[in-house]
Design a protein around this motif. Structure first.
Motif, mmCIF file in Angstrom:
data_model
loop_
_atom_site.group_PDB
_atom_site.id
_atom_site.type_symbol
_atom_site.label_atom_id
_atom_site.label_comp_id
_atom_site.label_asym_id
_atom_site.label_seq_id
_atom_site.Cartn_x
_atom_site.Cartn_y
_atom_site.Cartn_z
ATOM 1 N N VAL A 121 9.661 15.039 -1.921
ATOM 2 C CA VAL A 121 8.925 14.435 -0.407
ATOM 3 C C VAL A 121 8.985 13.293 -0.214
ATOM 4 O O VAL A 121 9.522 12.762 0.601
ATOM 5 C CB VAL A 121 7.232 14.715 -0.562
ATOM 6 C CG1 VAL A 121 7.115 14.335 0.604
ATOM 7 C CG2 VAL A 121 7.205 15.683 -1.017
ATOM 8 N N ARG A 122 9.009 13.091 -0.831
ATOM 9 C CA ARG A 122 9.661 11.281 -1.173
ATOM 10 C C ARG A 122 11.414 10.847 -0.984
ATOM 11 O O ARG A 122 11.581 10.179 0.527
ATOM 12 C CB ARG A 122 10.170 10.505 -2.243
ATOM 13 C CG ARG A 122 8.084 10.010 -2.878
ATOM 14 C CD ARG A 122 7.901 9.413 -3.697
ATOM 15 N NE ARG A 122 9.087 9.597 -4.711
ATOM 16 C CZ ARG A 122 8.207 9.667 -6.444
ATOM 17 N NH1 ARG A 122 8.041 7.872 -6.386
ATOM 18 N NH2 ARG A 122 8.871 10.575 -7.194
ATOM 19 N N ASN A 123 12.219 11.401 -0.862
ATOM 20 C CA ASN A 123 13.496 11.934 -0.361
ATOM 21 C C ASN A 123 13.341 12.188 1.027
ATOM 22 O O ASN A 123 14.080 12.213 1.730
ATOM 23 C CB ASN A 123 14.587 12.813 -1.204
ATOM 24 C CG ASN A 123 14.358 11.987 -2.672
ATOM 25 O OD1 ASN A 123 14.501 10.538 -3.073
ATOM 26 N ND2 ASN A 123 14.619 12.823 -3.750
ATOM 27 N N VAL A 150 14.658 11.693 6.948
ATOM 28 C CA VAL A 150 13.814 11.235 8.042
ATOM 29 C C VAL A 150 13.530 9.767 8.756
ATOM 30 O O VAL A 150 13.519 9.873 10.134
ATOM 31 C CB VAL A 150 12.457 11.795 8.597
ATOM 32 C CG1 VAL A 150 11.850 12.065 9.242
ATOM 33 C CG2 VAL A 150 13.083 13.935 7.728
ATOM 34 N N SER A 151 13.320 9.104 7.656
ATOM 35 C CA SER A 151 12.849 8.033 8.528
ATOM 36 C C SER A 151 13.951 6.831 8.629
ATOM 37 O O SER A 151 15.078 6.615 10.201
ATOM 38 C CB SER A 151 12.112 6.969 7.216
ATOM 39 O OG SER A 151 12.875 6.675 6.625
ATOM 40 N N ASN A 152 15.090 6.735 7.824
ATOM 41 C CA ASN A 152 16.468 6.416 7.613
ATOM 42 C C ASN A 152 16.885 7.120 9.339
ATOM 43 O O ASN A 152 17.900 6.285 9.883
ATOM 44 C CB ASN A 152 17.472 6.538 6.813
ATOM 45 C CG ASN A 152 16.641 5.843 5.537
ATOM 46 O OD1 ASN A 152 16.237 5.382 5.871
ATOM 47 N ND2 ASN A 152 17.369 6.537 3.960
ATOM 48 N N ALA A 153 17.189 8.470 9.320
ATOM 49 C CA ALA A 153 17.660 9.658 11.001
ATOM 50 C C ALA A 153 17.532 9.104 12.034
ATOM 51 O O ALA A 153 17.683 8.517 12.964
ATOM 52 C CB ALA A 153 17.785 10.540 10.396
ATOM 53 N N THR A 154 15.568 8.405 11.884
ATOM 54 C CA THR A 154 15.453 8.271 12.795
ATOM 55 C C THR A 154 15.453 6.287 13.735
ATOM 56 O O THR A 154 15.838 6.235 14.967
ATOM 57 C CB THR A 154 13.724 8.094 12.672
ATOM 58 O OG1 THR A 154 13.223 9.541 12.522
ATOM 59 C CG2 THR A 154 12.800 7.449 14.062
ATOM 60 N N VAL A 155 15.538 5.799 12.121
ATOM 61 C CA VAL A 155 16.110 4.060 12.858
ATOM 62 C C VAL A 155 17.140 4.869 13.186
ATOM 63 O O VAL A 155 18.351 3.928 14.183
ATOM 64 C CB VAL A 155 15.937 3.811 11.375
ATOM 65 C CG1 VAL A 155 16.761 2.103 11.645
ATOM 66 C CG2 VAL A 155 14.793 2.879 11.026
ATOM 67 N N ARG A 158 0.793 -1.291 0.295
ATOM 68 C CA ARG A 158 0.144 0.325 0.067
ATOM 69 C C ARG A 158 0.921 1.696 -0.139
ATOM 70 O O ARG A 158 0.755 2.237 -0.772
ATOM 71 C CB ARG A 158 -1.211 -0.132 1.467
ATOM 72 C CG ARG A 158 -2.262 0.749 1.762
ATOM 73 C CD ARG A 158 -2.216 0.595 2.344
ATOM 74 N NE ARG A 158 -4.036 -0.183 2.208
ATOM 75 C CZ ARG A 158 -5.091 -1.385 2.622
ATOM 76 N NH1 ARG A 158 -5.609 0.090 3.517
ATOM 77 N NH2 ARG A 158 -6.112 -1.841 1.877
ATOM 78 N N MET A 159 2.029 1.516 0.583
ATOM 79 C CA MET A 159 2.417 2.289 1.095
ATOM 80 C C MET A 159 3.653 2.742 -0.717
ATOM 81 O O MET A 159 3.449 3.535 -0.919
ATOM 82 C CB MET A 159 3.738 2.393 1.949
ATOM 83 C CG MET A 159 2.897 2.541 3.327
ATOM 84 S SD MET A 159 1.982 3.825 3.475
ATOM 85 C CE MET A 159 3.481 5.481 3.774
ATOM 86 N N MET A 160 4.321 1.591 -0.985
ATOM 87 C CA MET A 160 4.850 1.588 -2.760
ATOM 88 C C MET A 160 3.823 2.343 -3.252
ATOM 89 O O MET A 160 4.049 3.209 -4.432
ATOM 90 C CB MET A 160 5.287 0.133 -3.065
ATOM 91 C CG MET A 160 6.154 -0.147 -2.133
ATOM 92 S SD MET A 160 7.838 0.105 -2.698
ATOM 93 C CE MET A 160 8.479 0.500 -3.986
ATOM 94 N N GLY A 161 2.628 1.825 -3.174
ATOM 95 C CA GLY A 161 1.499 2.630 -3.803
ATOM 96 C C GLY A 161 1.083 3.433 -3.825
ATOM 97 O O GLY A 161 0.768 4.642 -4.821
ATOM 98 N N LEU A 162 1.236 4.063 -2.878
ATOM 99 C CA LEU A 162 0.881 5.515 -2.601
ATOM 100 C C LEU A 162 2.127 6.973 -2.890
ATOM 101 O O LEU A 162 2.433 8.167 -2.895
ATOM 102 C CB LEU A 162 0.826 5.852 -0.749
ATOM 103 C CG LEU A 162 -0.438 5.148 -0.451
ATOM 104 C CD1 LEU A 162 -0.946 5.626 0.684
ATOM 105 C CD2 LEU A 162 -1.697 6.456 -1.586
ATOM 106 N N THR A 163 3.451 6.216 -2.890
ATOM 107 C CA THR A 163 4.444 6.769 -3.491
ATOM 108 C C THR A 163 4.782 7.393 -4.583
ATOM 109 O O THR A 163 4.792 8.798 -4.472
ATOM 110 C CB THR A 163 5.847 6.101 -3.552
ATOM 111 O OG1 THR A 163 5.637 4.777 -4.793
ATOM 112 C CG2 THR A 163 6.120 5.068 -2.247
ATOM 113 N N GLU A 164 3.969 7.075 -5.654
ATOM 114 C CA GLU A 164 4.055 7.946 -6.660
ATOM 115 C C GLU A 164 2.671 9.056 -6.585
ATOM 116 O O GLU A 164 2.875 9.788 -7.258
ATOM 117 C CB GLU A 164 3.006 6.872 -7.575
ATOM 118 C CG GLU A 164 3.768 5.380 -8.091
ATOM 119 C CD GLU A 164 2.615 4.504 -8.536
ATOM 120 O OE1 GLU A 164 1.607 5.076 -8.970
ATOM 121 O OE2 GLU A 164 3.097 3.447 -9.007
#
Length: 120
Positions: free
Chosen positions: A39-41, A46-51, A27-33
Motif C-alpha cells: 500500500v505504501r508503494n 501515485v503521488s510521484n505520478a501526480t507531481v 505524523r505521516m511518517m508515524g502512520l506509515t507503519e
C-alpha cells in the motif's frame, strides 16, 4: 468575592502544553507503519505520478502560452503598424490641405459649413 487561584493540577486531558507539536510530515511518517509495504508503494507511485504530471502540465501551459502570444504579436503587429501609418498619412494630408487652403478647407472635405451660405 475574591477568587483565589487553585493550586490543583489540571487533569491530563486538559494539559497539552508540555507536548511538542507534530508536523504533518512527522505524523505521516508515524502512520506509515500502520500500512503494509504494498500500500505504501502504491501510494508513493501515485503521488510521484501526480507531481510529475502537474509539472509537465505546467511546463506545457507555459510553452503553449509563449507560442500563442508570440504568434499573435507576429501576426497582428504588422496590421496595427499599417493602420497607424495610414492614419498618420491622412492626418498629414489634412494638415497640408489646411495650410495650403486655409482653416476652412478642412471642413470642405466633409461638405459646406452650416454657418456659410451656398454660393452658386
Amino acid at each position: 468575592m475574591d477568587e483565589k487561584p487553585t493550586n490543583e493540577p489540571q487533569s491530563e486531558a486538559e494539559n497539552y502544553d508540555d507536548e511538542p507539536d507534530e508536523s504533518f510530515g512527522e505524523r505521516m511518517m508515524g502512520l506509515t507503519e500502520m500500512f503494509p509495504e504494498s500500500v505504501r508503494n502504491v501510494a508513493s507511485a501515485v503521488s510521484n505520478a501526480t507531481v510529475k504530471s502537474c509539472r509537465s502540465l505546467y511546463q506545457f501551459s507555459c510553452n503553449a502560452s509563449w507560442i500563442f502570444f508570440t504568434s499573435s504579436v507576429i501576426l497582428f503587429a504588422p496590421v496595427i503598424f499599417e493602420t497607424e501609418r495610414a492614419q498618420m498619412e491622412e492626418l498629414h494630408k489634412s494638415q497640408q490641405k489646411q495650410v495650403l487652403l486655409g482653416p476652412g478647407s478642412a471642413m470642405a472635405a466633409t461638405g459646406p459649413s452650416p454657418s456659410l451660405p451656398l454660393i452658386r
